[in-house]
Design an enzyme around this catalytic site. Structure first.
Site, PDB file in Angstrom:
ATOM      1  N   HIS A 137       0.862  -1.185   0.000  1.00 22.66           N
ATOM      2  CA  HIS A 137       0.000   0.000   0.000  1.00 22.66           C
ATOM      3  C   HIS A 137       0.894   1.229   0.000  1.00 22.66           C
ATOM      4  O   HIS A 137       2.015   1.179   0.518  1.00 22.66           O
ATOM      5  CB  HIS A 137      -0.835   0.092   1.284  1.00 22.66           C
ATOM      6  CG  HIS A 137      -1.889  -0.941   1.423  1.00 22.66           C
ATOM      7  ND1 HIS A 137      -1.728  -2.080   2.148  1.00 22.66           N
ATOM      8  CD2 HIS A 137      -3.149  -0.974   0.951  1.00 22.66           C
ATOM      9  CE1 HIS A 137      -2.830  -2.798   2.118  1.00 22.66           C
ATOM     10  NE2 HIS A 137      -3.714  -2.157   1.390  1.00 22.66           N
ATOM     11  N   ASP A 194       1.797   1.893   3.596  1.00 26.69           N
ATOM     12  CA  ASP A 194       2.621   0.890   4.299  1.00 26.69           C
ATOM     13  C   ASP A 194       4.057   1.393   4.379  1.00 26.69           C
ATOM     14  O   ASP A 194       4.809   1.005   5.274  1.00 26.69           O
ATOM     15  CB  ASP A 194       2.663  -0.444   3.533  1.00 26.69           C
ATOM     16  CG  ASP A 194       1.353  -1.194   3.561  1.00 26.69           C
ATOM     17  OD1 ASP A 194       0.506  -0.887   4.402  1.00 26.69           O
ATOM     18  OD2 ASP A 194       1.180  -2.106   2.714  1.00 26.69           O
ATOM     19  N   GLU A 197     -10.867  -5.341  -5.787  1.00 25.45           N
ATOM     20  CA  GLU A 197     -10.947  -6.453  -4.822  1.00 25.45           C
ATOM     21  C   GLU A 197     -12.166  -6.277  -3.927  1.00 25.45           C
ATOM     22  O   GLU A 197     -12.321  -5.252  -3.262  1.00 25.45           O
ATOM     23  CB  GLU A 197      -9.676  -6.487  -3.973  1.00 25.45           C
ATOM     24  CG  GLU A 197      -9.745  -7.555  -2.890  1.00 25.45           C
ATOM     25  CD  GLU A 197      -8.466  -7.675  -2.081  1.00 25.45           C
ATOM     26  OE1 GLU A 197      -7.426  -7.123  -2.491  1.00 25.45           O
ATOM     27  OE2 GLU A 197      -8.529  -8.319  -1.012  1.00 25.45           O
ATOM     28  N   GLU A 212     -10.029 -12.362  -3.938  1.00 27.11           N
ATOM     29  CA  GLU A 212      -9.289 -12.999  -2.840  1.00 27.11           C
ATOM     30  C   GLU A 212     -10.024 -14.281  -2.479  1.00 27.11           C
ATOM     31  O   GLU A 212     -11.248 -14.261  -2.277  1.00 27.11           O
ATOM     32  CB  GLU A 212      -9.190 -12.075  -1.627  1.00 27.11           C
ATOM     33  CG  GLU A 212      -8.481 -12.772  -0.458  1.00 27.11           C
ATOM     34  CD  GLU A 212      -8.249 -11.892   0.754  1.00 27.11           C
ATOM     35  OE1 GLU A 212      -7.735 -10.771   0.584  1.00 27.11           O
ATOM     36  OE2 GLU A 212      -8.595 -12.342   1.860  1.00 27.11           O
ATOM     37  N   HIS A 215     -12.173 -14.016   0.637  1.00 27.31           N
ATOM     38  CA  HIS A 215     -13.293 -13.077   0.552  1.00 27.31           C
ATOM     39  C   HIS A 215     -14.485 -13.708  -0.160  1.00 27.31           C
ATOM     40  O   HIS A 215     -15.635 -13.373   0.142  1.00 27.31           O
ATOM     41  CB  HIS A 215     -12.859 -11.792  -0.155  1.00 27.31           C
ATOM     42  CG  HIS A 215     -11.843 -11.014   0.630  1.00 27.31           C
ATOM     43  ND1 HIS A 215     -11.297  -9.847   0.173  1.00 27.31           N
ATOM     44  CD2 HIS A 215     -11.289 -11.243   1.849  1.00 27.31           C
ATOM     45  CE1 HIS A 215     -10.444  -9.388   1.076  1.00 27.31           C
ATOM     46  NE2 HIS A 215     -10.417 -10.226   2.101  1.00 27.31           N
ATOM     47  N   ASP A 265      -5.448 -12.867  -4.877  1.00 26.23           N
ATOM     48  CA  ASP A 265      -4.951 -12.893  -3.497  1.00 26.23           C
ATOM     49  C   ASP A 265      -5.168 -14.284  -2.927  1.00 26.23           C
ATOM     50  O   ASP A 265      -6.314 -14.762  -2.851  1.00 26.23           O
ATOM     51  CB  ASP A 265      -5.703 -11.871  -2.625  1.00 26.23           C
ATOM     52  CG  ASP A 265      -5.075 -10.493  -2.681  1.00 26.23           C
ATOM     53  OD1 ASP A 265      -4.060 -10.313  -3.393  1.00 26.23           O
ATOM     54  OD2 ASP A 265      -5.598  -9.582  -2.008  1.00 26.23           O
ATOM     55  N   ASP A 270     -12.397 -12.096   8.312  1.00 25.59           N
ATOM     56  CA  ASP A 270     -11.325 -12.146   7.314  1.00 25.59           C
ATOM     57  C   ASP A 270     -10.036 -12.568   8.017  1.00 25.59           C
ATOM     58  O   ASP A 270      -9.140 -11.762   8.229  1.00 25.59           O
ATOM     59  CB  ASP A 270     -11.191 -10.744   6.698  1.00 25.59           C
ATOM     60  CG  ASP A 270     -10.286 -10.746   5.493  1.00 25.59           C
ATOM     61  OD1 ASP A 270     -10.070 -11.831   4.920  1.00 25.59           O
ATOM     62  OD2 ASP A 270      -9.798  -9.668   5.134  1.00 25.59           O
ATOM     63  N   ASP A 328      -1.707 -12.901   0.350  1.00 22.29           N
ATOM     64  CA  ASP A 328      -2.411 -11.960   1.225  1.00 22.29           C
ATOM     65  C   ASP A 328      -2.944 -12.685   2.451  1.00 22.29           C
ATOM     66  O   ASP A 328      -4.146 -12.873   2.609  1.00 22.29           O
ATOM     67  CB  ASP A 328      -3.541 -11.264   0.459  1.00 22.29           C
ATOM     68  CG  ASP A 328      -4.092 -10.105   1.265  1.00 22.29           C
ATOM     69  OD1 ASP A 328      -3.456  -9.729   2.268  1.00 22.29           O
ATOM     70  OD2 ASP A 328      -5.167  -9.584   0.919  1.00 22.29           O
TER      71      ASP A 328
END
Ligand code: GLT
Ligand code: MN
Ligand code: MN
Length: 413
Positions: free
Chosen positions: A77, A80, A209, A247, A250, A275, A285, A317
């Site tokens: 990110h 990050d 996402e 993902e 997800h 992901d 999650d 991830d």
């Protein structure tokens, strides 16, 4: 067993890791398009009811460890690695130059960048909030991430619109919010076209996402299918540049079969990025390492992807559990995740080449002898009746391949 002195605990973990065997060399691991996220490696174990259990970690350390393990790609990110207040400033340019250096020193490449549009208080009402300043700021943030992506040599940009939703009903008008969200993505694509042109680089692949719940109560684009509808809605000025970053967990979270969700993305030509992790249906999650919960389903997912030519990126991830130490993150968490993935990927190749699976599949497709009357449902049923047992036989064969029974591994007591 007597208590293990603190000074001997890391050595014990390392010895048992060695004893596990089954690990690949860094050279082998680098052959797969697997990426390690900055936020996964640096995750400190914090959550709503959880204090951190690990110290903070900068990009230098993460990139160094990924290089050593043999994870060839790194993802991040914007925030990050760049403090929010430094975004778009000279300080950002210095940090990005430092990242480039760390990547070059460790033989790692940046494959993907993503914008944090969920953590900071400015996103309390989402990146597509009513206030025009918030939306302008969201455009700045995604455009700045595009710049950073090109600077770092990335090919993908991911968007997880975490706060695009609400806690309490009636406060937002969904169609407005979605139009405003599209405005930010359109700005990112425009910026990308401009920067890619200036730099003589291809444009990025912009990947949406979905996550069905968390952090908001209700999410406007909760699934990959909702994202596909959004891409095709006419709101995007460059829908061809926008695809999906599904993902695994997800999709599982809302009760889907992840493999079916991926199949729909493949049919739409929108599986851009993936992901990889694991977890449980209809729960949080939890981002567990790939294959630790649902290895059979993972094998099936990889059979589908391999047979459709999807070769990555596979973005790790996951979140190393709170129980894993800082040492354990790079000694156990990352290498074992990569190695389980590689093994499952190679097993998927075995499934695709397996003579029993292939003959059974071909027989099912051939079907029984044509019924005398094409509209006689009972005759058609009879003609295929015995062949349909092959569904269960194929499922058994997949489990055999997963546990090595196809190679004669039986329980000996
Ligand atoms: C966050 C989310 C992940 C996304 C990241 C990218 S942020 O950790 O839960 O699934 O991939 O924004
Ligand atoms: Mn994710
Ligand atoms: Mn997740």
């Amino acid at each position: 067993m007597p208590p293990i002195p603190e000074s001997q605990q890391q050595a014990l973990v390392s010895r048992l890791m060695q004893a596990c065997g089954g690990s690949y060399s860094p050279e082998t691991r680098r052959k797969y398009f697997i990426s390690g996220p900055q936020w996964a490696a640096a995750y400190q174990g914090q959550a709503l009811f959880h204090a951190p259990t690990r110290p903070p970690l900068g990009f230098e350390s993460v990139i160094h460890h990924l290089g050593e393990i043999g994870i060839g790609w790194w993802t991040t990110h914007d925030t990050d690695v760049i403090p929010t207040e430094a975004l778009g400033t000279d300080r950002q340019a210095e940090i990005v130059a430092g990242i480039r250096q760390a990547l070059a020193d460790n033989g790692v490449q940046c494959s993907m960048v993503t914008t944090e549009t969920f953590y900071h208080a400015v996103w309390a009402a989402s990146p597509a909030a009513e206030a025009p300043e918030v939306r302008e700021y969201a455009k700045f943030r995604v455009c700045n991430t595009v710049d950073v992506g090109h600077e770092l040599g990335a090919s993908f940009a991911v968007y997880w619109p975490g706060t695009l939703g609400y806690y309490v009903q009636g406060a937002i008008e969904e169609t407005n919010t979605l139009r405003w969200y599209a405005d930010a993505l359109n700005a990112a694509c425009e910026r990308d076209i401009e920067v890619a042109g200036q730099r003589g680089r291809p444009t990025l692949k912009h990947c949406l996402e979905a996550k069905p719940f968390e952090p908001q109560a209700e999410i406007l684009l909760p699934t990959s299918d909702a994202m596909l509808a959004f891409i095709a809605s006419g709101l995007l000025t460059h829908p061809d540049m926008v695809g999906l970053n599904p993902e695994y967990l997800h999709e599982l979270m809302w009760g889907a079969a992840p493999r079916a969700a991926l199949a729909r993305a493949l049919l739409a030509g929108k599986l851009f990025h993936f992901d990889i992790n694991d977890g449980y249906r209809l729960k949080h999650d939890v981002d567990i390492g790939v294959g630790l919960v649902n290895p059979l389903d993972w094998l099936n997912v990889l059979v589908l992807l391999r047979s459709h030519g999807y070769q990555g990126p596979f973005n790790l991830d996951f979140k190393p559990p709170r129980t894993t130490s800082q040492f354990g993150v790079f000694e156990v968490s990352f290498p074992t995740a990569v190695d389980r993935f590689i093994t499952l990927w190679e097993m998927a190749g075995e499934v695709i080449a397996d003579p029993i699976v292939n003959e059974a599949t071909a027989a099912l497709k051939a079907g029984g002898p044509p019924a005398a009357a094409a509209h006689d449902a009972d005759a058609i049923t009879r003609a295929n009746r015995e062949l349909l047992t092959l569904h269960e036989l194929i499922a058994h064969r997949l489990v055999q391949i997963l546990i090595g029974q196809h190679r004669g591994r039986v329980f000996t007591g």
